[in-house]
Scaffold this motif. Structure first.
Motif, PDB file in Angstrom:
ATOM      1  N   ALA A 147      97.062  89.440 125.527  1.00  0.00           N
ATOM      2  CA  ALA A 147      98.449  89.091 125.843  1.00  0.00           C
ATOM      3  C   ALA A 147      99.419  90.097 125.231  1.00  0.00           C
ATOM      4  O   ALA A 147     100.406  90.495 125.868  1.00  0.00           O
ATOM      5  CB  ALA A 147      98.758  87.684 125.337  1.00  0.00           C
ATOM      6  N   ALA A 148      99.149  90.527 124.004  1.00  0.00           N
ATOM      7  CA  ALA A 148     100.028  91.489 123.344  1.00  0.00           C
ATOM      8  C   ALA A 148     100.057  92.812 124.103  1.00  0.00           C
ATOM      9  O   ALA A 148     101.113  93.454 124.226  1.00  0.00           O
ATOM     10  CB  ALA A 148      99.570  91.709 121.899  1.00  0.00           C
ATOM     11  N   VAL A 149      98.906  93.224 124.633  1.00  0.00           N
ATOM     12  CA  VAL A 149      98.843  94.463 125.413  1.00  0.00           C
ATOM     13  C   VAL A 149      99.691  94.349 126.675  1.00  0.00           C
ATOM     14  O   VAL A 149     100.483  95.242 127.011  1.00  0.00           O
ATOM     15  CB  VAL A 149      97.380  94.792 125.767  1.00  0.00           C
ATOM     16  CG1 VAL A 149      97.314  95.953 126.764  1.00  0.00           C
ATOM     17  CG2 VAL A 149      96.592  95.140 124.507  1.00  0.00           C
ATOM     18  N   TYR A 150      99.536  93.239 127.391  1.00  0.00           N
ATOM     19  CA  TYR A 150     100.320  93.058 128.607  1.00  0.00           C
ATOM     20  C   TYR A 150     101.812  92.912 128.295  1.00  0.00           C
ATOM     21  O   TYR A 150     102.668  93.422 129.031  1.00  0.00           O
ATOM     22  CB  TYR A 150      99.828  91.821 129.370  1.00  0.00           C
ATOM     23  CG  TYR A 150      98.743  92.104 130.371  1.00  0.00           C
ATOM     24  CD1 TYR A 150      98.817  93.204 131.215  1.00  0.00           C
ATOM     25  CD2 TYR A 150      97.645  91.249 130.495  1.00  0.00           C
ATOM     26  CE1 TYR A 150      97.823  93.459 132.142  1.00  0.00           C
ATOM     27  CE2 TYR A 150      96.651  91.494 131.426  1.00  0.00           C
ATOM     28  CZ  TYR A 150      96.741  92.605 132.242  1.00  0.00           C
ATOM     29  OH  TYR A 150      95.759  92.869 133.168  1.00  0.00           O
ATOM     30  N   SER A 151     102.158  92.206 127.226  1.00  0.00           N
ATOM     31  CA  SER A 151     103.563  92.004 126.880  1.00  0.00           C
ATOM     32  C   SER A 151     104.263  93.329 126.637  1.00  0.00           C
ATOM     33  O   SER A 151     105.382  93.566 127.125  1.00  0.00           O
ATOM     34  CB  SER A 151     103.667  91.114 125.632  1.00  0.00           C
ATOM     35  OG  SER A 151     105.016  90.967 125.228  1.00  0.00           O
ATOM     36  N   GLU A 152     103.620  94.211 125.890  1.00  0.00           N
ATOM     37  CA  GLU A 152     104.220  95.527 125.623  1.00  0.00           C
ATOM     38  C   GLU A 152     104.398  96.324 126.907  1.00  0.00           C
ATOM     39  O   GLU A 152     105.427  96.987 127.111  1.00  0.00           O
ATOM     40  CB  GLU A 152     103.348  96.296 124.637  1.00  0.00           C
ATOM     41  CG  GLU A 152     103.920  97.654 124.253  1.00  0.00           C
ATOM     42  CD  GLU A 152     103.086  98.394 123.232  1.00  0.00           C
ATOM     43  OE1 GLU A 152     103.438  99.533 122.878  1.00  0.00           O
ATOM     44  OE2 GLU A 152     102.054  97.825 122.783  1.00  0.00           O
ATOM     45  N   ALA A 153     103.398  96.255 127.799  1.00  0.00           N
ATOM     46  CA  ALA A 153     103.492  96.995 129.064  1.00  0.00           C
ATOM     47  C   ALA A 153     104.625  96.460 129.934  1.00  0.00           C
ATOM     48  O   ALA A 153     105.362  97.232 130.562  1.00  0.00           O
ATOM     49  CB  ALA A 153     102.160  96.902 129.812  1.00  0.00           C
ATOM     50  N   ILE A 154     104.786  95.133 129.973  1.00  0.00           N
ATOM     51  CA  ILE A 154     105.873  94.548 130.764  1.00  0.00           C
ATOM     52  C   ILE A 154     107.228  94.963 130.202  1.00  0.00           C
ATOM     53  O   ILE A 154     108.161  95.270 130.963  1.00  0.00           O
ATOM     54  CB  ILE A 154     105.739  93.010 130.801  1.00  0.00           C
ATOM     55  CG1 ILE A 154     104.486  92.604 131.566  1.00  0.00           C
ATOM     56  CG2 ILE A 154     106.969  92.379 131.467  1.00  0.00           C
ATOM     57  CD1 ILE A 154     104.161  91.116 131.478  1.00  0.00           C
TER      58      ILE A 154
END
Length: 385
Positions: free
Chosen positions: A222-229
């Motif tokens: 989730a942290a990886v996707y959050s940063e990308a978003i």
């Protein structure tokens, strides 16, 4: 967005509005409303949330991270709705291969209309069907191409496969490397494509069944996707562009534009070279048709070029905005049913062929269509992800 989640989004919008009321009147007057960003989580049982205590996988912690920011309002979209998460909509399909998802993606996109697609897919191809990493990566590349063909301008964020998956360490590394290399060519083509590396997981505590993450592992995803978003929102890639009217472009002032070149009501792809030359790919029912060069170039400054239906025939015309504000227009009259040019006003701008339902050759180039890709089996073994 499900009915019960509309109140959640409304509450988030209200919270942002209340924050604005604490500012001075002049500041509050110019503060824009946060955009609604429709996000489609797309993948297999990891996206579905297998192995998590809330049945939502990374979607639960990702929703919590997004709910604590005020730059945009998230809205998960998809045909599925499950998991204890603020918005449970998603396209997580247990046991599905890349090929199975390709078979359904067009309908899912048409129904959900996402701005951003979060894609994590391919472990079933490697584990249960013994697919070579390069083959599976090529199939994923074809899926991403399908997504862009269905929705030009959508943002796709691919998170690599989990490289700590026991027995598949080397295969996942090779698969991820192949997918990450696709980013350069897609960015060069003007596509909003992002590859992000998956997090490293401790197998005993964060990948306990050797295939699906635990809650701790899903929090890392989730942290990886959050940063990308956050990055795509900052870059303006999550902004929703109003659908163009017939013949009128979308795409700003870059080299890649989208406009209805042939008047069939579908958005075609136009690429402007440094010389001002324009090449076109027509959006046919059965795939893309490359018709090659359609303009030799009126200006070497592509930022001055616009495509719009200037003469009302439903087809994009070539416009150049001059330094003083004057606009020159080069219109087309298309091609008649007998293949004859019907009075183009400039020799530099060549008419597109009339729409067809097959990939026949055109007067200005050769039809190529969309290359076919061999599909892997789509059956779903009971132990798959």
């Amino acid at each position: 967005m499900t009915r019960r989640n509309r109140s959640t989004v409304a509450a988030m919008l209200a919270a942002v509005a209340l924050t604005g009321f604490t500012a001075t009147p002049s500041a509050a007057a110019v503060q824009p409303s946060p955009p609604l960003v429709r996000i489609m989580p797309l993948g297999d049982s990891i996206t579905a949330g297998e192995g998590s205590s809330d049945g939502a996988g990374y979607r639960g912690p990702l929703w919590d991270l997004m709910a604590h920011q005020t730059r945009y309002v998230p809205d998960f979209v998809g045909s599925g709705s499950f998991g204890a998460v603020g918005d449970p909509d998603n396209e997580g399909h247990r046991g599905w291969t890349i090929g199975a998802v390709r078979n359904e993606i067009r309908g899912w996109q048409a129904a959900a209309d996402p701005d951003v697609v979060l894609l994590h897919l391919g472990i079933n191809d490697l584990k249960w069907y013994g697919a070579a990493p390069a083959t599976a990566a090529g199939e994923l590349d074809a899926l991403v191409s399908d997504i862009y063909r269905n929705q030009p301008g959508v943002t796709v964020i691919v998170q690599g496969l989990l490289t700590d998956t026991p027995g598949l360490e080397a295969q996942t590394v090779e698969f991820n490397a192949a997918v990450s290399r696709q980013q350069l060519s897609r960015r060069a083509a003007g596509e909003r494509f992002v590859y992000v590396s998956s997090p490293r997981l401790d197998v005993d505590t964060e990948l306990p069944d050797k295939l699906h993450p635990s809650d701790a592992g899903y929090r890392k995803m989730a942290a990886v996707y959050s940063e990308a978003i956050e990055h795509v929102v900052t870059d303006g890639w999550a902004a929703r562009t109003p659908p163009p009217r017939a013949g009128t472009e979308a795409g700003g002032t870059g080299r890649l534009r989208w406009a209805d070149f042939d008047g069939d009501g579908r958005t075609d792809r136009l690429q402007i070279a440094d010389s001002g030359e324009v090449r076109a790919r027509l959006n046919r029912i059965d795939g893309w048709q490359d018709i090659g060069r359609v303009a030799t170039g009126v200006t070497t400054d592509h930022s001055r070029v616009r495509f719009a239906d200037f003469d009302g025939d439903g087809r994009a015309d070539y416009l150049v905005v001059m330094p003083g504000g004057a606009v020159t227009s080069t219109s087309i009259r298309g091609v008649t049913s007998r293949g004859r040019t019907a009075g183009a006003t400039s020799a530099r701008w060549r008419g597109a062929p009339r729409p067809t339902t097959s990939g026949s050759a055109s007067p200005t180039g050769t039809a190529t269509g969309v290359p076919t890709t061999s599909r892997l089996p789509t059956a779903e073994p009971s132990a798959s992800t």
